[in-house]
Write an enzyme that holds these catalytic residues in place. Structure first.
Site, mmCIF file in Angstrom:
data_model
loop_
_atom_site.group_PDB
_atom_site.id
_atom_site.type_symbol
_atom_site.label_atom_id
_atom_site.label_comp_id
_atom_site.label_asym_id
_atom_site.label_seq_id
_atom_site.Cartn_x
_atom_site.Cartn_y
_atom_site.Cartn_z
ATOM 1 N N GLU A 266 0.884 -1.170 0.000
ATOM 2 C CA GLU A 266 0.000 0.000 0.000
ATOM 3 C C GLU A 266 0.914 1.211 0.000
ATOM 4 O O GLU A 266 1.559 1.497 1.002
ATOM 5 C CB GLU A 266 -0.883 0.016 1.256
ATOM 6 C CG GLU A 266 -1.822 -1.152 1.384
ATOM 7 C CD GLU A 266 -2.903 -1.179 0.322
ATOM 8 O OE1 GLU A 266 -3.124 -0.162 -0.365
ATOM 9 O OE2 GLU A 266 -3.528 -2.244 0.173
ATOM 10 N N CYS A 301 -2.309 8.870 2.635
ATOM 11 C CA CYS A 301 -2.005 8.467 1.257
ATOM 12 C C CYS A 301 -3.192 8.739 0.337
ATOM 13 O O CYS A 301 -3.029 8.827 -0.869
ATOM 14 C CB CYS A 301 -1.566 7.013 1.206
ATOM 15 S SG CYS A 301 -2.504 5.939 2.251
#
Ligand code: NAI
Ligand code: MG
Length: 501
Positions: A266, A301
């Site tokens: 990720e 993010c």
């Protein structure tokens, strides 16, 4: 079981808790010091003071933790899947009883405000264990109509020891989305925490060690090259799941490739938010505030860090967004009045300031600085950065292409729909995207064409269990947070054939 005699009671003083956890890892169900005895400072970024010292994990500690996980795996994987699920759900129950304590500790070490961020994160941590704890019975196989004379079936088997490397921005939640499914699937786990935020995750694991058999869940603190790298490289680690930067993701992935083990990554994002001319302006502005994670200093993010606004709404949008962010209070993360806390570390602080300075030098761009730095003398050394909205920035500037991981967003004017879709997709990343419009056809078209793992229309919700999460392009490999993620990323499918002829 852990050797803790009396159940752990919540400790609401984060300084006391940090002192208690100082110098420790959790290995084989017990809090232990590093093999070398070494520690490193952990700093409260709001005051610039050392709040505790973390265990300096190295290869010897990795060896000990992996050995404990290998040993525990024998009985753990032999438990009925629903029994593992029951224990994981029990972790969720215990973590719920400790949410306030964990929220205060994570606020102290990361600088994230207690009311707007840290408490929310502690809630999601517990929820992830509750959610995955209910999925033990879903580790099903299939029967295959291969040949009537051969009973052919598949079973889901755990991979073995999972190495989980986590970052500091939402350390508890990101840890939970890795370890809860890994454990329910029958794996055992060694976590490597981020050097900036080792305590709240260690405390969470200590709490869970009250119900999990010793060695099933281990956690080490330490730096990337000294502790993370040997964990990935360890011959007994059968799977690595990583959240962090693209650069480190590539390093992790290369080692995993040499070992031929699966890896989930990720990584970063540069998520577009498209506000069409017919959008509900007030809703879009509120969505930009949540989407950009101003309350987390933009350290996300999925931050909506490229906001494309139609020419007809652009100026009104910027004015309203600035007014909203101006009204947010920057202050001590532990103060209930605080909306916005601090950047996590001096390195990140310098990085973010570097981008802001570059943005201010960019011809044609204007910086709209919002809110106000705290005036409290106790916070004078705090890593506070005023949120900045840039206008006049183009999609090809560094500020619009690179992940800043700070409270900095670019509002970019557009006129044509086709052009804005092309610009939104013109990015190395593809984690999340949103479109704001009242027109159904435009909304549906955009959901088909935006290159991202998660596309939302007229809202900007944050990651949560049961919503598949993960990116395309440089944003990563693999998905997290769902039943499918548990099955695909934490088990392998074995085919079994019985000759009945
Ligand atoms: P990082 O990717 O270096 O750190 C993440 C984790 O990886 C930490 O636990 C770290 O100790 C570990 N690590 C570092 N080097 C390693 C290695 N060689 N082998 C194994 N593990 C290693 O990210 P960092 O330095 O904290 O932040 C830099 C930038 O990365 C941020 O500014 C942001 O843009 C991005 N980032 C993205 C995150 C996300 O949620 N996708 C989270 C954190 C950072
Ligand atoms: Mg790094």
């Amino acid at each position: 079981m852990s050797t803790t005699a009396a159940p752990l009671a919540p400790q609401l003083d984060p300084y006391a808790l940090a002192a208690e956890l100082s110098g420790k890892h959790l290995i084989g169900g017990r809090l232990v010091a590093s093999a070398s005895g070494k520690t490193f400072d952990v700093v409260n970024p709001a005051k610039g003071e050392v709040m505790g010292r973390a265990g300096y994990g190295e290869a010897a500690d990795v060896d000990a933790a992996v050995a404990a996980a290998v040993e525990a795996g024998v009985t753990w994987k032999a438990l009925p899947a629903r029994e593992r699920g029951r224990l994981v759900a029990e972790c969720g129950r215990l973590l719920t009883a400790h949410t306030e304590e964990l929220a205060r500790l994570v606020a102290l070490e990361t600088g994230k405000a207690l009311r707007t961020e840290s408490r929310v994160e502690a809630g999601v941590l517990a929820d992830a264990f509750t959610f995955f704890g209910g999925l033990g019975g879903e580790l099903k196989g299939e029967t295959v109509p291969f040949n009537p004379k051969m009973l052919t079936l598949t079973v889901r088997e755990p991979l073995g020891v999972v190495g989980a490397i986590i970052p500091w921005n939402v350390p508890m939640m990101l840890m939970a989305l890795k370890i809860a499914p890994a454990l329910v699937a029958g794996n055992t786990v060694v976590v490597k925490s981020a050097e900036e935020a080792p305590f709240a995750v260690l405390r969470a694991c200590q709490i869970m060690a009250q119900v999990l058999p010793a060695g099933v869940l281990n956690i080490l603190s330490g730096f990337g090259p000294e502790c993370g790298a040997p964990l990935v490289a360890h011959p007994r680690v059968a799977k690595v799941t990583f959240t962090g930067s693209v650069e480190t993701g590539r390093i992790v992935s290369r080692t995993a490739a040499d070992k031929l083990i699966p890896v989930t990554l990720e990584l970063g994002g540069k998520s577009p938010m498209i506000v069409m001319g017919d959008a509900d302006l007030a809703a879009a502005v509120a969505g930009a505030v949540t989407g950009m994670r101003f309350t987390r200093q933009g350290q996300s993010c999925t931050a909506a860090s490229r906001i494309f606004v139609h020419d007809s709404l652009h100026d009104a949008f910027v004015t309203a967004l600035k007014a909203k962010v101006d009204a947010m209070v920057m202050g001590d993360p532990l103060d209930e009045r605080t909306d916005i806390g601090t950047i996590v570390s001096p390195q990140q602080f310098d990085r973010v300031q570097g981008y802001i300075a570059e943005g201010k030098r960019t011809p044609g761009a204007a910086a709209h600085e919002c809110s106000a730095l705290p005036t409290d003398a106790a916070l004078a050394k705090g890593l506070y950065v005023r949120p900045v909205i840039f206008t006049g920035m183009t999609n090809d500037s560094r500020l619009a292409r690179e992940e800043i991981f700070g409270p900095v967003t670019c509002v970019i004017r557009f006129t044509e729909y086709e052009d804005v879709i092309a610009q939104a997709n013109d990015s190395d990343f593809g984690l999340a995207a949103t479109i704001w419009t009242r027109d159904l056809k435009t909304a549906l078209d955009a959901t088909q064409r935006l290159q991202a793992g998660l596309v939302q229309v007229n809202q900007n919700l944050v990651v949560q269990p049961n919503l598949s999460y993960g990116g395309v392009k440089s944003s990563g490999l693999g998905k997290e947070a769902t039943l499918e993620a548990m099955l695909e990323h934490f088990t392998h499918k074995k085919t079994i054939m019985l000759n009945m002829a």
